[in-house]
Motif scaffolding. Structure first.
Motif, short mmCIF file in Angstrom:
data_model
loop_
_atom_site.label_atom_id
_atom_site.label_comp_id
_atom_site.label_asym_id
_atom_site.label_seq_id
_atom_site.Cartn_x
_atom_site.Cartn_y
_atom_site.Cartn_z
N GLY A 156 28.98 25.56 34.74
CA GLY A 156 30.03 26.40 35.31
C GLY A 156 31.36 25.70 35.48
O GLY A 156 31.55 24.53 35.11
N LEU A 157 32.30 26.43 36.05
CA LEU A 157 33.66 25.94 36.23
C LEU A 157 33.76 24.92 37.36
O LEU A 157 34.53 23.97 37.30
CB LEU A 157 34.60 27.12 36.49
N THR A 158 32.98 25.12 38.41
CA THR A 158 33.03 24.22 39.55
C THR A 158 31.66 24.09 40.18
O THR A 158 30.82 24.99 40.06
CB THR A 158 34.04 24.73 40.60
N ASN A 159 31.45 22.98 40.84
CA ASN A 159 30.20 22.76 41.56
C ASN A 159 30.25 23.28 43.00
O ASN A 159 29.25 23.25 43.72
CB ASN A 159 29.86 21.26 41.59
N GLN A 160 31.44 23.74 43.43
CA GLN A 160 31.61 24.24 44.79
C GLN A 160 31.14 25.70 44.84
O GLN A 160 31.86 26.63 44.47
CB GLN A 160 33.08 24.14 45.20
N GLU A 161 29.91 25.93 45.29
CA GLU A 161 29.31 27.25 45.29
C GLU A 161 30.09 28.24 46.16
O GLU A 161 30.09 29.44 45.91
CB GLU A 161 27.86 27.17 45.76
N PHE A 198 35.20 34.70 40.87
CA PHE A 198 34.75 35.91 40.16
C PHE A 198 35.82 36.99 40.22
O PHE A 198 36.15 37.60 39.19
CB PHE A 198 33.46 36.42 40.79
N LEU A 199 36.40 37.23 41.39
CA LEU A 199 37.42 38.26 41.54
C LEU A 199 38.69 37.91 40.77
O LEU A 199 39.31 38.79 40.14
CB LEU A 199 37.74 38.47 43.03
N VAL A 200 39.08 36.63 40.81
CA VAL A 200 40.29 36.20 40.10
C VAL A 200 40.14 36.39 38.59
O VAL A 200 41.01 36.99 37.93
CB VAL A 200 40.61 34.73 40.43
N PHE A 201 39.03 35.91 38.04
CA PHE A 201 38.85 35.99 36.59
C PHE A 201 38.51 37.41 36.14
O PHE A 201 38.83 37.79 35.01
CB PHE A 201 37.78 35.01 36.14
N VAL A 232 29.37 36.59 34.91
CA VAL A 232 27.96 36.74 35.28
C VAL A 232 27.44 35.48 35.95
O VAL A 232 26.73 35.53 36.97
CB VAL A 232 27.11 37.07 34.04
N ASP A 233 27.82 34.32 35.42
CA ASP A 233 27.33 33.04 35.96
C ASP A 233 27.88 32.75 37.35
O ASP A 233 27.25 32.03 38.13
CB ASP A 233 27.71 31.90 35.01
#
Length: 328
Positions: free
Chosen positions: A21-26, A33-36, A88-89
């Protein structure tokens, strides 16, 4: 058939990959998700709208808008190769992707991306002809030549991507299947190989480097000739009109080439993957959103076509606009 054969012939021990994923900060996943999702909706809607305007308005059936329509089409699917899976991820704990899916993502990402790069050089040549040879523009940029230039852009992009996909699919992967990226790209996938990948990295640097460098030089050469034309123009107003046709294209070109050179041509290191992941956000989610806006927001032809479609009065201009003299 070619893609399926290239992928299926390899006897692999890894059947799927897991995208970290893009970041490890869950805690940021819902916000990201909302931004993208918003960026993706804007990308689809704006590019589709530009394509619709170009198709429906016969005044826009010119070489420049043929290229711009292809660019909008490319941006829609270029972003769609990566962003839906990333969305989705963000909300799923299962971030796996099949081996075949991963290879296809590599292929179509580089297919559409490299086609776009070639198309940029074609568009710069179109701008040079429009500014340097306005009276001969229609004769030089004939429908046959324009169709051939577009077709060659797609063919070059397809075989460039096919080479990298086949070479990546032939690499042996053992146990590690954790891809340090939010999509399957060549470098992060090759990092998981359990055999020598020096040939793959050389091909990536030399083949992709040659493609990016040659198209950039062709684009740069076109603008050198455009600069000579501008210097010889007698009126300041003429220079401003000519510069307005190129400003948007130049901005998009330097943005796209800058990210491509930074990601695929510079030497490979373990720490470079984190930088690649950050830069990849630009050309997978942000650039496809900005391209149609940069090209169209001040484009008088498109504004007139929109006004005609919406049945409202267009913004009055002091000069008559032509398809081959105004891109911005």
């Amino acid at each position: 058939m070619i893609l399926y054969s290239a992928i299926s012939r390899k006897n692999i021990s890894v059947t799927n990959f897991v995208l970290l994923g893009l970041t490890n900060q869950e805690g940021y996943n819902e916000v990201l998700f909302l931004v993208f999702l918003l960026l993706y909706i804007i990308t689809l809607s704006v590019n589709a709208f530009v394509m619709m305007i170009i198709i429906l308005d016969t005044n826009l059936h010119t070489p420049m808008y043929l290229f711009l329509g292809n660019l909008a089409f490319l941006d829609i699917f270029y972003s769609s190769v990566v962003v839906p899976k990333m969305l989705v991820d963000f909300l799923s704990y299962n971030r796996s992707i099949s081996f075949s899916g991963c290879m296809l993502q590599i292929h179509f990402f580089h297919f559409l991306g490299s086609t776009e790069v070639v198309l940029f050089s074609v568009m710069s040549y179109d701008r040079y002809v429009a500014i340097g040879h306005p009276l001969r523009y229609s004769m030089i940029m004939s429908p046959k030549l324009c169709a051939l230039l577009v077709l060659n852009s797609w063919i070059i992009g397809f075989f460039h991507a096919l080479l990298h996909m086949v070479m990546t699919a032939k690499v042996r992967f053992c146990e590690n299947n954790l891809v340090e990226h939010f999509f399957c790209d060549i470098k992060p996938v090759l990092k998981l190989a359990c055999e020598d990948i020096s040939l793959n990295l050389k091909l990536l640097a030399r083949v992709t480097g040659t493609l990016v460098t040659s198209t950039f030089l062709l684009t740069f050469l076109s603008y050198i000739f455009i600069g000579k034309v501008l210097i010889n123009m007698r009126t300041t107003n003429g220079r401003k009109k000519a510069l307005s046709t190129c400003s948007g294209h130049l901005l998009v070109v330097f943005f796209q080439y800058g990210t491509a050179i930074f990601t695929y041509i510079r030497p490979y290191t373990d720490t470079s993957l984190d930088q690649d992941r950050a830069v990849a956000v630009l050309f997978t989610a942000i650039t496809p959103t900005l391209n149609p806006i940069i090209y169209s927001v001040r484009n008088k032809d498109i504004n007139t076509a929109i006004a005609k479609m919406l049945n409202i009065a267009p913004i009055k201009c002091k000069r008559k606009n032509t398809a081959h003299t105004a891109i911005m």
